[in-house]
Design an enzyme around this catalytic site. Structure first.
Site, mmCIF file in Angstrom:
data_model
loop_
_atom_site.group_PDB
_atom_site.id
_atom_site.type_symbol
_atom_site.label_atom_id
_atom_site.label_comp_id
_atom_site.label_asym_id
_atom_site.label_seq_id
_atom_site.Cartn_x
_atom_site.Cartn_y
_atom_site.Cartn_z
ATOM 1 N N SER A 33 0.871 -1.184 0.000
ATOM 2 C CA SER A 33 0.000 0.000 0.000
ATOM 3 C C SER A 33 0.900 1.223 0.000
ATOM 4 C CB SER A 33 -0.868 -0.014 1.263
ATOM 5 O OG SER A 33 -1.461 1.242 1.516
ATOM 6 N N TYR A 91 -2.068 -0.879 10.428
ATOM 7 C CA TYR A 91 -2.080 -1.139 8.991
ATOM 8 C C TYR A 91 -0.752 -0.695 8.361
ATOM 9 C CZ TYR A 91 -3.872 -1.019 4.156
ATOM 10 O OH TYR A 91 -4.066 -1.216 2.810
#
Length: 275
Positions: free
Chosen positions: A154, A167
């Site tokens: 990401s 995350y």
């Protein structure tokens, strides 16, 4: 057409979103598919879950494109079950050449306020699950004489973001895993890279939790109101990208066009890591 013809690709998180797009793009380009998904909700998350029906649908679509498909409901955190599934599917399809470790979750919370379960689940799925996927598949790529692993990270694997420290930590961990695997597997002709999307138009962002995080000033932000805020993250004038954009990047990294590319972090981010 036929950029990965005659090859077999394993895709985790295959039932929808980026994983679904990868299944269909690889099938379009001639690969056979091992499609894996948990097909249920994951504890501590509020993202609407994928379903067995989602996995069955993408299986049928890939088969219509000419692919042989082995699909299975598996939790990537369960290394034993994942290895058993991959071993059986490889025996059925005759090998393994490409791995797309795509399964992932999201949730929200300030770093010092996250519960232990939220932290542990995030790292278990988004980092340990990627490791388990690579561990289950690496022996088959070695036996095949080479191949490609594409790990979905990401923009959060390249920069810090507020409210999602767990995350961000997991996605940074994916980069470290990728770089180490690239070194360890290079002697076997296996290339390992990661892709780094900005927001992607999937249920992982199109839900009330994420919309509210982007528009805390609104009680129930609409898609359009969310888009206006999300666009500020990107250099290009788009609020998010599509799953196929990540699938296309993964296809490139898996193809012979990228035969000498390894240990690369490839942003597909509309410029968000540079803005």
């Amino acid at each position: 057409m036929g950029r990965v013809a005659g090859r077999v690709a394993l895709v985790t998180g295959a039932a929808r979103g980026i994983g679904r797009a990868q299944v269909l793009r690889f099938a379009e380009e001639g690969a056979d598919i091992i499609a894996v998904d948990i097909c249920r909700s994951v504890e501590t998350t509020v993202t609407p879950p994928s379903t067995p029906e989602d996995l069955a649908e993408v299986t049928v679509l890939a088969e219509k494109l000419g692919a042989r498909v082995v699909s299975a409901v598996v939790d990537v955190r369960d290394g034993e079950a994942l290895r058993g599934t991959v071993d059986a599917a490889v025996a059925d399809l005759g090998g393994l050449d490409i791995v797309c470790a795509t399964a992932g979750i999201t949730s929200k919370g300030a770093a010092v306020e996250l519960g232990d379960d939220e932290w542990d689940t995030m790292l278990d799925v988004n980092l340990t699950g990627v490791w388990q996927t690579c561990k289950a598949s690496a022996p088959h790529l070695i036996e095949q004489g080479g191949g490609a692993m594409i790990l979905t990270s990401s923009i959060a694997g390249l920069r810090g973001l507020s409210g999602v420290a767990h995350y961000v930590s997991a996605k940074h961990g994916v980069v470290g895993l990728m770089r180490s695997l690239a070194h360890e597997l290079a002697p076997y002709g296996i290339r390992v890279n990661s892709v780094h999307p900005t927001n992607v138009d999937t249920p992982m962002i199109q839900n009330p939790m994420v919309r509210k995080a982007f528009r805390p000033d609104l009680e129930n932000p609409t898609r359009e109101e969310f888009a206006a805020a999300a666009q500020t993250m990107n250099m290009l004038p788009v609020p998010w990208i599509e799953s196929v954009d990540i699938a296309n990047a993964a296809l490139f990294l898996a193809s012979d066009e990228a035969r000498y590319i390894t240990a690369v972090t490839l942003p597909v981010d509309a410029g968000s890591t540079q803005s």
